[in-house]
Design a protein around this motif. Structure first.
Motif, PDB file in Angstrom:
ATOM      1  N   LEU A 185      -3.476 -41.288   4.093  1.00  0.00           N
ATOM      2  CA  LEU A 185      -4.048 -40.699   5.305  1.00  0.00           C
ATOM      3  C   LEU A 185      -5.530 -40.402   5.083  1.00  0.00           C
ATOM      4  O   LEU A 185      -5.907 -39.776   4.089  1.00  0.00           O
ATOM      5  N   SER A 186      -6.354 -40.827   5.998  1.00  0.00           N
ATOM      6  CA  SER A 186      -7.788 -40.559   5.881  1.00  0.00           C
ATOM      7  C   SER A 186      -8.067 -39.063   5.899  1.00  0.00           C
ATOM      8  O   SER A 186      -9.009 -38.590   5.263  1.00  0.00           O
ATOM      9  N   GLU A 187      -7.215 -38.321   6.585  1.00  0.00           N
ATOM     10  CA  GLU A 187      -7.385 -36.867   6.658  1.00  0.00           C
ATOM     11  C   GLU A 187      -7.208 -36.218   5.287  1.00  0.00           C
ATOM     12  O   GLU A 187      -7.878 -35.237   4.967  1.00  0.00           O
ATOM     13  N   SER A 188      -6.304 -36.766   4.470  1.00  0.00           N
ATOM     14  CA  SER A 188      -6.090 -36.230   3.122  1.00  0.00           C
ATOM     15  C   SER A 188      -7.343 -36.371   2.286  1.00  0.00           C
ATOM     16  O   SER A 188      -7.729 -35.464   1.534  1.00  0.00           O
ATOM     17  N   VAL A 189      -7.992 -37.530   2.405  1.00  0.00           N
ATOM     18  CA  VAL A 189      -9.237 -37.774   1.683  1.00  0.00           C
ATOM     19  C   VAL A 189     -10.330 -36.833   2.175  1.00  0.00           C
ATOM     20  O   VAL A 189     -11.054 -36.216   1.384  1.00  0.00           O
ATOM     21  N   PHE A 190     -10.432 -36.696   3.475  1.00  0.00           N
ATOM     22  CA  PHE A 190     -11.466 -35.836   4.050  1.00  0.00           C
ATOM     23  C   PHE A 190     -11.265 -34.381   3.656  1.00  0.00           C
ATOM     24  O   PHE A 190     -12.236 -33.666   3.375  1.00  0.00           O
ATOM     25  N   ASP A 215     -15.911 -44.002   4.453  1.00  0.00           N
ATOM     26  CA  ASP A 215     -15.398 -44.280   5.797  1.00  0.00           C
ATOM     27  C   ASP A 215     -14.517 -43.131   6.283  1.00  0.00           C
ATOM     28  O   ASP A 215     -14.607 -42.703   7.445  1.00  0.00           O
ATOM     29  N   ALA A 216     -13.647 -42.635   5.405  1.00  0.00           N
ATOM     30  CA  ALA A 216     -12.757 -41.536   5.780  1.00  0.00           C
ATOM     31  C   ALA A 216     -13.560 -40.287   6.129  1.00  0.00           C
ATOM     32  O   ALA A 216     -13.283 -39.607   7.116  1.00  0.00           O
ATOM     33  N   ILE A 217     -14.569 -40.008   5.339  1.00  0.00           N
ATOM     34  CA  ILE A 217     -15.419 -38.837   5.582  1.00  0.00           C
ATOM     35  C   ILE A 217     -16.173 -38.997   6.893  1.00  0.00           C
ATOM     36  O   ILE A 217     -16.211 -38.089   7.736  1.00  0.00           O
ATOM     37  N   SER A 218     -16.761 -40.167   7.078  1.00  0.00           N
ATOM     38  CA  SER A 218     -17.536 -40.439   8.291  1.00  0.00           C
ATOM     39  C   SER A 218     -16.670 -40.346   9.538  1.00  0.00           C
ATOM     40  O   SER A 218     -17.075 -39.772  10.554  1.00  0.00           O
TER      41      SER A 218
END
Length: 224
Positions: A185-190, A215-218
């Motif tokens: 999940l991109s949210e997990s990275v963010f 990309d996940a942060i952006s």
């Protein structure tokens, strides 16, 4: 008439709340809620006699195809197509394609005045009751961010564009944003980044590239 892709909510179709749609498409929540009620659940559902959402209040959810239709609807409005013409086109195209989700098909276009679709013999057909052939220079504002299957139906959405790694895939993680071909999940990275973890540490932890982490942060910074 029997429509394909009847409204379903669950595994493989994605589950999206109003805040989810708002975040993914970067649209105001009040607009999303109003559109879902006024157009999909009233106008379109009345035409199809099929629901486009399930639940109510904070538990109101819809599926991936409706998410894509929201994106298409927004793009058409941005190009100056009136709401009345969009509703009319949705109804006509639903009957033509025998689907509840005509705006999730790859062969939808706009010339800024009419909603158009590609006919079986390759002409551009104007989506109104007369179905007159209209040969025009047209473009596909929403196809650049969507992958379509062999039936020309949307199956993946790239909110940042296909040159970035964030993917909305209803078959993975209930359709929540993931990174590339992974189930991360991109949210997990963010959340790790927001908690103070350096990009390099997150890379190693999830075995991702620097570009994927960025990309996940952006994506989540943009959606906030």
């Amino acid at each position: 008439m029997t429509y394909e892709n009847q409204a379903t909510f669950g595994l493989g179709t994605g589950l999206y709340t109003v805040p989810d749609i708002s975040s993914i498409l970067n649209l105001p929540q009040p607009k999303v809620r109003r559109w879902l009620k006024e157009y999909w659940n009233n106008q379109f559902a009345g035409h199809h006699q099929q629901p486009f959402s399930s639940g109510s209040g904070s538990e109101l959810v819809t599926n991936f195809y409706t998410l894509i239709e929201f994106f298409a609807f927004y793009q058409l409005r941005q190009e100056g197509v009136t709401t009345q013409k969009i509703i009319k086109a949705h109804n006509v195209l639903s009957e033509t394609f025998e689907t509840q989700y005509p705006f999730a098909k790859s062969n939808i276009f706009t010339d800024g005045r009419h909603v158009l679709f590609t006919g079986k013999v390759g002409e551009i057909i104007k989506a109104d009751e007369t179905l007159q052939i209209t040969i025009k220079e047209v473009f596909e504002p929403f196809c650049k961010k969507i992958d379509f299957n062999k039936n020309n139906l949307a199956e993946r959405f790239f909110p940042l564009g296909k040159d970035h790694s964030i993917v909305i895939d209803p078959k993975r993680q209930f359709g929540q944003p993931v990174i590339g071909t992974t189930n991360i999940l991109s949210e997990s990275v963010f959340n790790l980044f927001r908690g103070g973890e350096p990009v390099e540490v997150i890379q190693r932890l999830y075995d991702l590239t620097q570009a994927q982490v960025k990309d996940a942060i952006s994506y989540h910074q943009h959606a906030a």
